[in-house]
Design a protein around this motif. Sequence first.
Motif, PDB file in Angstrom:
ATOM      1  N   TYR A 131       0.838  -1.213   0.000  1.00 40.70           N
ATOM      2  CA  TYR A 131       0.000   0.000   0.000  1.00 40.70           C
ATOM      3  C   TYR A 131       0.866   1.253   0.000  1.00 40.70           C
ATOM      4  O   TYR A 131       0.685   2.158  -0.839  1.00 40.70           O
ATOM      5  CB  TYR A 131      -0.883  -0.055   1.239  1.00 40.70           C
ATOM      6  CG  TYR A 131      -2.030   0.912   1.306  1.00 40.70           C
ATOM      7  CD1 TYR A 131      -2.809   1.222   0.202  1.00 40.70           C
ATOM      8  CD2 TYR A 131      -2.372   1.496   2.529  1.00 40.70           C
ATOM      9  CE1 TYR A 131      -3.887   2.092   0.291  1.00 40.70           C
ATOM     10  CE2 TYR A 131      -3.447   2.363   2.637  1.00 40.70           C
ATOM     11  CZ  TYR A 131      -4.201   2.655   1.522  1.00 40.70           C
ATOM     12  OH  TYR A 131      -5.269   3.514   1.633  1.00 40.70           O
ATOM     13  N   VAL A 132       1.802   1.320   0.908  1.00 37.01           N
ATOM     14  CA  VAL A 132       2.668   2.509   1.005  1.00 37.01           C
ATOM     15  C   VAL A 132       3.492   2.680  -0.266  1.00 37.01           C
ATOM     16  O   VAL A 132       3.623   3.792  -0.804  1.00 37.01           O
ATOM     17  CB  VAL A 132       3.570   2.406   2.251  1.00 37.01           C
ATOM     18  CG1 VAL A 132       4.635   3.502   2.243  1.00 37.01           C
ATOM     19  CG2 VAL A 132       2.721   2.503   3.522  1.00 37.01           C
ATOM     20  N   ARG A 133       4.041   1.593  -0.763  1.00 39.14           N
ATOM     21  CA  ARG A 133       4.857   1.669  -1.977  1.00 39.14           C
ATOM     22  C   ARG A 133       4.033   2.148  -3.164  1.00 39.14           C
ATOM     23  O   ARG A 133       4.470   3.027  -3.938  1.00 39.14           O
ATOM     24  CB  ARG A 133       5.469   0.299  -2.262  1.00 39.14           C
ATOM     25  CG  ARG A 133       6.443   0.281  -3.432  1.00 39.14           C
ATOM     26  CD  ARG A 133       7.202  -1.036  -3.486  1.00 39.14           C
ATOM     27  NE  ARG A 133       6.306  -2.191  -3.589  1.00 39.14           N
ATOM     28  CZ  ARG A 133       6.103  -3.061  -2.607  1.00 39.14           C
ATOM     29  NH1 ARG A 133       6.707  -2.927  -1.445  1.00 39.14           N
ATOM     30  NH2 ARG A 133       5.292  -4.104  -2.792  1.00 39.14           N
ATOM     31  N   ASN A 134       2.833   1.612  -3.330  1.00 40.63           N
ATOM     32  CA  ASN A 134       1.976   2.034  -4.435  1.00 40.63           C
ATOM     33  C   ASN A 134       1.549   3.492  -4.288  1.00 40.63           C
ATOM     34  O   ASN A 134       1.508   4.244  -5.279  1.00 40.63           O
ATOM     35  CB  ASN A 134       0.729   1.145  -4.497  1.00 40.63           C
ATOM     36  CG  ASN A 134       0.965  -0.145  -5.256  1.00 40.63           C
ATOM     37  OD1 ASN A 134       1.839  -0.228  -6.120  1.00 40.63           O
ATOM     38  ND2 ASN A 134       0.192  -1.170  -4.932  1.00 40.63           N
ATOM     39  N   LEU A 135       1.222   3.889  -3.087  1.00 34.37           N
ATOM     40  CA  LEU A 135       0.786   5.276  -2.883  1.00 34.37           C
ATOM     41  C   LEU A 135       1.918   6.261  -3.115  1.00 34.37           C
ATOM     42  O   LEU A 135       1.686   7.372  -3.620  1.00 34.37           O
ATOM     43  CB  LEU A 135       0.212   5.442  -1.476  1.00 34.37           C
ATOM     44  CG  LEU A 135      -1.155   4.779  -1.237  1.00 34.37           C
ATOM     45  CD1 LEU A 135      -1.545   4.876   0.234  1.00 34.37           C
ATOM     46  CD2 LEU A 135      -2.236   5.404  -2.116  1.00 34.37           C
TER      47      LEU A 135
END
Length: 275
Positions: A131-135
């Motif tokens: 999630y953090v990487r994609n965001l």
Amino acid sequence: MPRFAANLSFLYTEHPFLERFAAAAADGFAGVEFLFPYAWAPEALAAPLQAAGLQQVLFNAPPAGSDAASMASAWDRGERGTACLPGREAEFQAGITTALRYAAVLQCPRIHVMAGLVPQAADRAVLHATYVRNLRWAAEQAQQQGCTLLIEPINPRDMPGYFLVHQAQAHAVVAEVGSPHLQVQMDLYHCQVTEGDVASKLRQYLPTGAVGHIQIAGVPERQEPSQGELHYPYLLALVDELGFDGWVGCEYRPRLGAQPGGTQAGLGWRDTPLR
């Protein structure tokens, strides 16, 4: 008084979708939002938007899909986002790219990015890292266009299994991503159903500047804000006092449903004095 935006996926459903822009403008709305625009070309949406003199303030990135047809049908297939799902990064990136293209045509400054449903037996630490990487990637793309992405905690009664549930979780993710182009979409309906204590959470989070958009609906039926257990004259006055200058989206289901004039008949809550 806050600036109210009509959510055209929920309001004016007695009209075909492209006619809802004019209906919202006729009732005094200056801004609109909706869930997913991908069943139409962006130019087909821009025409009634501009003809009505409205501002598009928000819409959702595709909940899934790698091409136009699959993006347009993803919600009906039960998809609720791919941002936290390992192995679907290419699909997520395709959705963000498409959403930004729509935002450019509609001159829309905000896009809601859905997290996704937690797969059975999934490792939540892996989902969080994804999630953090994609965001982070998505916020970099949005920055190039001067657009802001939003993430929204959604209550587990309406959307069982959704990854992002609590306000604190959303704010921690925003802080970890560390981009001014990622903020929280604070839906007071979802907040009340999940956590309660809505006024305290407004006092806690609005002064941080991390809340980019607010949405409202009555609780528990998700009807007009004049219905149910939340006292919106107090809450909206508090939003003003705390200096929030963004839009407040009206994402509720009119009590009269799709009856002719049903949305308009329920708009009296806008004239209620705050407090």
